[in-house]
Design an enzyme around this catalytic site. Sequence first.
Site, PDB file in Angstrom:
ATOM      1  N   ARG A 185       4.487   5.687 -14.561  1.00 54.83           N
ATOM      2  CA  ARG A 185       3.388   6.377 -13.894  1.00 54.83           C
ATOM      3  C   ARG A 185       3.867   7.794 -13.637  1.00 54.83           C
ATOM      4  O   ARG A 185       3.611   8.678 -14.430  1.00 54.83           O
ATOM      5  CB  ARG A 185       2.987   5.625 -12.618  1.00 54.83           C
ATOM      6  CG  ARG A 185       1.708   6.120 -11.995  1.00 54.83           C
ATOM      7  CD  ARG A 185       1.342   5.322 -10.740  1.00 54.83           C
ATOM      8  NE  ARG A 185       2.395   5.361  -9.718  1.00 54.83           N
ATOM      9  CZ  ARG A 185       2.324   4.713  -8.559  1.00 54.83           C
ATOM     10  NH1 ARG A 185       1.267   3.964  -8.265  1.00 54.83           N
ATOM     11  NH2 ARG A 185       3.300   4.793  -7.675  1.00 54.83           N
ATOM     12  N   TYR A 227     -28.975 -12.401   0.902  1.00 55.86           N
ATOM     13  CA  TYR A 227     -29.415 -11.668  -0.297  1.00 55.86           C
ATOM     14  C   TYR A 227     -29.151 -12.489  -1.558  1.00 55.86           C
ATOM     15  O   TYR A 227     -28.056 -13.020  -1.735  1.00 55.86           O
ATOM     16  CB  TYR A 227     -28.665 -10.341  -0.415  1.00 55.86           C
ATOM     17  CG  TYR A 227     -29.115  -9.298   0.565  1.00 55.86           C
ATOM     18  CD1 TYR A 227     -30.435  -8.821   0.556  1.00 55.86           C
ATOM     19  CD2 TYR A 227     -28.229  -8.769   1.492  1.00 55.86           C
ATOM     20  CE1 TYR A 227     -30.849  -7.856   1.457  1.00 55.86           C
ATOM     21  CE2 TYR A 227     -28.628  -7.791   2.402  1.00 55.86           C
ATOM     22  CZ  TYR A 227     -29.939  -7.349   2.371  1.00 55.86           C
ATOM     23  OH  TYR A 227     -30.346  -6.395   3.255  1.00 55.86           O
ATOM     24  N   LYS A 232       1.034   6.805   4.097  1.00 52.00           N
ATOM     25  CA  LYS A 232      -0.109   7.328   3.322  1.00 52.00           C
ATOM     26  C   LYS A 232      -1.384   6.540   3.635  1.00 52.00           C
ATOM     27  O   LYS A 232      -1.317   5.425   4.182  1.00 52.00           O
ATOM     28  CB  LYS A 232       0.212   7.270   1.830  1.00 52.00           C
ATOM     29  CG  LYS A 232       0.490   5.871   1.316  1.00 52.00           C
ATOM     30  CD  LYS A 232       1.183   5.909  -0.039  1.00 52.00           C
ATOM     31  CE  LYS A 232       1.450   4.496  -0.519  1.00 52.00           C
ATOM     32  NZ  LYS A 232       2.306   4.478  -1.708  1.00 52.00           N
ATOM     33  N   MET A 285     -24.021  -5.567   4.374  1.00 48.23           N
ATOM     34  CA  MET A 285     -23.381  -4.356   4.893  1.00 48.23           C
ATOM     35  C   MET A 285     -22.898  -4.534   6.332  1.00 48.23           C
ATOM     36  O   MET A 285     -21.809  -4.096   6.704  1.00 48.23           O
ATOM     37  CB  MET A 285     -24.352  -3.173   4.802  1.00 48.23           C
ATOM     38  CG  MET A 285     -23.706  -1.836   5.110  1.00 48.23           C
ATOM     39  SD  MET A 285     -24.883  -0.472   5.105  1.00 48.23           S
ATOM     40  CE  MET A 285     -25.294  -0.338   3.388  1.00 48.23           C
TER      41      MET A 285
HETATM   42  C1  PLP Z   1       3.308   3.513  -1.410  1.00 48.17           C
HETATM   43  C2  PLP Z   1       4.700   3.745  -1.854  1.00 48.17           C
HETATM   44  C3  PLP Z   1       5.761   3.080  -1.236  1.00 48.17           C
HETATM   45  C4  PLP Z   1       5.565   1.999  -0.192  1.00 48.17           C
HETATM   46  O1  PLP Z   1       5.212   0.813  -0.864  1.00 48.17           O
HETATM   47  P1  PLP Z   1       5.035  -0.587  -0.087  1.00 48.17           P
HETATM   48  O2  PLP Z   1       4.817  -1.552  -1.188  1.00 48.17           O
HETATM   49  O3  PLP Z   1       3.839  -0.420   0.776  1.00 48.17           O
HETATM   50  O4  PLP Z   1       6.274  -0.788   0.684  1.00 48.17           O
HETATM   51  C5  PLP Z   1       7.046   3.415  -1.619  1.00 48.17           C
HETATM   52  N1  PLP Z   1       7.267   4.348  -2.572  1.00 48.17           N
HETATM   53  C6  PLP Z   1       6.270   4.989  -3.218  1.00 48.17           C
HETATM   54  C7  PLP Z   1       6.580   5.983  -4.261  1.00 48.17           C
HETATM   55  C8  PLP Z   1       4.956   4.698  -2.886  1.00 48.17           C
HETATM   56  O5  PLP Z   1       3.963   5.325  -3.515  1.00 48.17           O
END
Ligand code: PLP
Length: 359
Positions: A129, A254, A34, A302
Amino acid sequence: MRLASAEINLTALKENLKLTQQLAPNSKVMAVLKANAYGHGLVKIAQHLQDADAFAVARVDEALALRTGGITKPIVLLEGFFDPSDLPILLANNLQTIVHDISQLEAIEQANLDAPLTVWLKIDTGMHRLGVEPEEFEHFYSRLKRSKNVAEQIHLMTHFACADDTKDSKTQEQQTLFDTLVSGNSAPLCLANSAGIIGWPSSHGNWIRPGLMLYGVSPMLDCVGNQHGLQPVMRLTTKVIAIKRVKAHQAVGYGGRWQSEQDTYLAVIGMGYGDGYPRHAKQGTPVVIRNKRYGIVGSVSMDMISVNIGNNLDDIAVGDEVEMWGPHLPVEEIAQCADTIAYELLCNVTPRVSYEYIT
Ligand SMILES: *Cc1c(COP(=O)(O)O)cnc(C)c1O
């Protein structure tokens, strides 16, 4: 040549996958890609993880980008689909979905599909969650089982909230609850993220879901990747663009937030928050020039950062390469200096940075 560059080491990536497989030899690997493969480049990373059994992403668009890029392995949507109209797209692109909410279950039941979908049912064992409540699990499972739109094999999963801390009893509690709920069920089980894989071997199950560790970064509290034998995949660099002399007590940058106690030299480097470097990195956050560490001073702007090089004029010249994080400087350490986590730093690298893939 662009100044700021992210060198992505594909050999390190493959080695990290190998190590992951060695840690959980009886589990299949769903490599998590992701957020542009944690900022490393979605399709490129997928192409070089041929030994993974499946990929996981968070958004339908990310999955479609993998398919457009020629990736044919199974892809799991970690948050499932977001609208009933996504379902034909999932089928047409061979995407598997997580089900974590009643709205998804109803959409699947009511859909008119040409073929069944592969489903992963997510149970909330304590993260609070996503996921169905433990007491709802049986109800969801039996409805999925009855639906003609769901493939025979349903997978069961959960997600840990505190696995990065091996002293926290929460992970064991989550595992125990999960084991109780699924006992007697022959479905494939999937629990562990990177921290679960490294810190909680009893959680490995049939499938693991490594993300961060594949990129060579430690998910554990106060650790760096090479303590687990991982190799950083990203090396973020730029160059020195000027050497500047400042006198004692001249305010730099800055807001004039920093001044030197004595006359000194600054190396001005071509990197800033416009490249994804954290603006909140504290005074003295290290960078590496010619194998030596120096501290940043003043505000991160930046496009530039000032680095205090003292009187080391013979050691540093305009055009020198500067490592911001990578094999000589763990991104975990920079994250600590910026009061954040390595995940965020990696994801935040911006398109202005040029990506180079090496083997
Ligand atoms: C992002 C995610 C992972 C991977 O997590 P890491 O800590 O990067 O290994 C695994 N399972 C779910 C549901 C996630 O959202």
